[in-house]
Scaffold this motif. Structure first.
Motif, short mmCIF file in Angstrom:
data_model
loop_
_atom_site.label_atom_id
_atom_site.label_comp_id
_atom_site.label_asym_id
_atom_site.label_seq_id
_atom_site.Cartn_x
_atom_site.Cartn_y
_atom_site.Cartn_z
N ALA A 209 -0.81 -17.20 -10.66
CA ALA A 209 -1.72 -16.43 -11.52
C ALA A 209 -1.57 -14.94 -11.24
O ALA A 209 -1.21 -14.52 -10.15
N HIS A 210 -1.84 -14.14 -12.29
CA HIS A 210 -1.95 -12.69 -12.19
C HIS A 210 -3.35 -12.30 -12.63
O HIS A 210 -3.80 -12.72 -13.71
N ILE A 211 -4.05 -11.49 -11.82
CA ILE A 211 -5.35 -10.95 -12.21
C ILE A 211 -5.17 -9.45 -12.42
O ILE A 211 -4.80 -8.72 -11.50
N VAL A 212 -5.43 -8.99 -13.64
CA VAL A 212 -5.22 -7.59 -14.02
C VAL A 212 -6.57 -6.90 -14.19
O VAL A 212 -7.53 -7.50 -14.69
N GLY A 213 -6.64 -5.63 -13.77
CA GLY A 213 -7.86 -4.86 -13.94
C GLY A 213 -8.77 -4.91 -12.74
O GLY A 213 -9.87 -4.34 -12.76
N THR A 214 -8.35 -5.56 -11.67
CA THR A 214 -9.18 -5.64 -10.47
C THR A 214 -9.10 -4.34 -9.67
O THR A 214 -8.05 -3.70 -9.58
N GLU A 215 -10.22 -3.97 -9.06
CA GLU A 215 -10.28 -2.74 -8.28
C GLU A 215 -9.46 -2.84 -7.00
O GLU A 215 -9.13 -1.81 -6.39
N GLU A 216 -9.11 -4.04 -6.59
CA GLU A 216 -8.33 -4.22 -5.36
C GLU A 216 -6.97 -3.53 -5.42
O GLU A 216 -6.42 -3.13 -4.39
N THR A 217 -6.40 -3.42 -6.61
CA THR A 217 -5.06 -2.86 -6.73
C THR A 217 -5.06 -1.34 -6.86
O THR A 217 -4.04 -0.69 -6.64
N ALA A 218 -6.22 -0.75 -7.19
CA ALA A 218 -6.30 0.69 -7.46
C ALA A 218 -5.78 1.57 -6.32
O ALA A 218 -5.10 2.57 -6.56
N PRO A 219 -6.06 1.24 -5.05
CA PRO A 219 -5.62 2.13 -3.96
C PRO A 219 -4.10 2.27 -3.84
O PRO A 219 -3.63 3.19 -3.16
N TYR A 220 -3.35 1.37 -4.47
CA TYR A 220 -1.91 1.38 -4.29
C TYR A 220 -1.16 2.04 -5.45
O TYR A 220 0.06 2.21 -5.38
N CYS A 221 -1.86 2.42 -6.51
CA CYS A 221 -1.20 2.94 -7.71
C CYS A 221 -0.40 4.21 -7.43
O CYS A 221 0.75 4.33 -7.87
N ALA A 222 -1.00 5.15 -6.73
CA ALA A 222 -0.33 6.43 -6.50
C ALA A 222 0.96 6.25 -5.69
O ALA A 222 2.00 6.83 -6.02
N GLU A 223 0.91 5.43 -4.62
CA GLU A 223 2.09 5.22 -3.80
C GLU A 223 3.18 4.49 -4.58
O GLU A 223 4.37 4.84 -4.48
N ILE A 224 2.80 3.48 -5.35
CA ILE A 224 3.79 2.76 -6.15
C ILE A 224 4.41 3.68 -7.19
O ILE A 224 5.64 3.66 -7.40
N GLN A 225 3.61 4.50 -7.84
CA GLN A 225 4.14 5.44 -8.82
C GLN A 225 5.12 6.41 -8.16
O GLN A 225 6.17 6.72 -8.72
N HIS A 226 4.79 6.85 -6.96
CA HIS A 226 5.68 7.74 -6.21
C HIS A 226 7.03 7.07 -5.94
O HIS A 226 8.09 7.68 -6.15
N GLN A 227 6.99 5.81 -5.49
CA GLN A 227 8.24 5.11 -5.19
C GLN A 227 9.05 4.84 -6.47
O GLN A 227 10.27 5.01 -6.47
N LEU A 228 8.38 4.45 -7.53
CA LEU A 228 9.09 4.18 -8.79
C LEU A 228 9.76 5.45 -9.32
O LEU A 228 10.88 5.40 -9.86
N LYS A 229 9.07 6.58 -9.19
CA LYS A 229 9.63 7.84 -9.68
C LYS A 229 10.95 8.16 -8.97
O LYS A 229 11.91 8.62 -9.59
N LYS A 230 11.00 7.92 -7.66
CA LYS A 230 12.23 8.18 -6.91
C LYS A 230 13.34 7.22 -7.34
O LYS A 230 14.51 7.61 -7.45
N ILE A 231 12.97 5.96 -7.60
CA ILE A 231 13.97 4.96 -8.00
C ILE A 231 14.55 5.30 -9.37
O ILE A 231 15.79 5.30 -9.55
#
Length: 384
Positions: A209-231
């Motif tokens: 299952a995937h649960i979308v819109g949960t607040e649990e994932t919010a703290p990781y958005c900035a770091e993931i966006q940073h890594q994706l930008k470099k890739i």
């Protein structure tokens, strides 16, 4: 201007892509080596050609006057897509970009080069004695050097899959911690949209299952966006889609898998419901260079996708379907889609392709979602 667009693959997760192509006024040619793949019946033209047979696909492109190529759900199709894009100078991903991320050993080397979080990775020929040496150390994960999703992925906690003897695999230290799924849209080399999901796994590696819109994932958005930008900067991806998996260990974020495609497993449909967007339409417009805009909700609603598979081989699928349909009726979730595969016997759910159907739904709170997922898993024979 209407165009002839080729979709590689004809599975159930290709259906919304095919439908959206037609909604936007284009003609869809869909191809699969399986004559009765479900998405083929939704296309304007169905071709029984393997989506990995590049030479046959080249002839199809010429004969059908194809203008662009799309795919979803399977990494294997991205290799063909890229080869055809290069051959015919189509807009879209190119072989060097796909190889950089979908060749799993190469992707780990890319992360290392960019000084992004990664784990020690070794390429090995799989044998039972070799597997046993790792099993005696600690927990490791084995992945095919190429592949899609959870297919043929296993850990040292599993029994050795003798049918895979002699194949080349990667072995990595298992990253303990939460696993997230995600989809990003790239425009002009930047991350224009990012959505994360909390993943619920079975058998340690298979997404249930995937649960979308949960607040649990919010703290990781900035770091993931940073890594994706470099890739994307390194592989020179100006526009396109990224499907990826993340593991979080002691607050350290590891991108463990990445593909240049839309996700399968109902994740895109759940993201669309949660954020009020249409990633299928957006990606098609990227490929044909049409007008597009993503204006997600400021606060996403809770949505989920569940891939239904049984803990062991089952023949009484009618009873299982009836129980799940009754559970939906009695629960507080709002069902968006319930799709059953046309099969009479299931296989054990050790990879996503061993599915019997899927559900897309929304809910008022995460407790409702997790309770529904837990009860669904019990009906399917997990947690018993």
């Amino acid at each position: 201007m209407p165009r002839n667009l080729l979709v590689l693959g004809g599975g159930v997760y290709h259906i919304p892509l095919v439908e959206q192509i037609k909604t936007l006024g284009h003609k869809c040619v869909a191809t699969s080596y399986l004559k009765n793949d479900p998405a083929l019946s939704f296309a304007d033209v169905a071709a029984q050609v393997s989506s990995t047979d590049v030479e046959a696909l080249e002839r199809l492109v010429v004969d059908s006057e194809i203008a662009a190529i799309l795919t979803t759900a399977s990494d294997w199709n991205t290799f063909s897509q890229a080869a055809l894009n290069e051959k015919f100078a189509f807009r879209g991903v190119l072989p060097e970009q796909v190889n950089a991320v979908s060749e799993k050993f190469g992707f780990n080397q890319l992360l290392k080069k960019l000084e992004l979080p990664h784990v020690l990775t070794e390429e090995v020929i799989l044998t039972e004695p070799f597997f046993s040496t790792f099993k005696n150390r600690s927990k490791y994960i084995f992945k095919p050097v190429k592949g899609s999703g959870s297919a043929d992925v296993f850990t040292t906690e599993n029994n050795f899959p003798s049918v895979l003897t002699g194949r080349t695999f990667l072995v990595q230290r298992y990253i303990n911690g939460a696993e997230l799924g995600g989809q990003a849209m790239i425009e002009r080399g930047s991350v224009a949209f990012l959505a994360l999901s909390k993943k619920i796994l079975v058998n340690g590696v298979v997404p249930f299952a995937h649960i979308v819109g949960t607040e649990e994932t919010a703290p990781y958005c900035a770091e993931i966006q940073h890594q994706l930008k470099k890739i994307v900067a390194e592989i020179k991806l100006e526009y396109g889609t990224l499907n990826f998996d993340v593991r979080v260990e002691n607050e350290r974020v590891f991108i463990i898998d990445l593909s240049l495609r839309l996700s399968g497993n109902g994740l895109i449909e759940a993201i669309n419901e949660s954020f009020g967007v249409n990633l299928f339409a957006n990606h098609i417009q990227q490929i044909v260079d049409g007008p597009r805009e993503l204006s997600p909700h400021e606060k996403p609603v809770l949505a989920a996708s569940v891939v239904l598979g049984t803990a062991k081989a089952e023949t009484d699928l009618v009873a299982i379907r009836t129980k799940i349909e009754s559970l939906i009726e009695d629960s507080d979730i709002e069902s968006i889609a319930l799709v059953w595969d046309e099969i009479t016997q299931s296989e054990a759910f050790v990879k996503s392709k061993n599915r019997i159907g899927h559900i897309i739904f929304t809910a008022q709170n995460q407790g409702e979602i997790e309770s529904f997922i837990h009860e669904t898993k019990q009906i399917l024979g997990f947690n018993q």
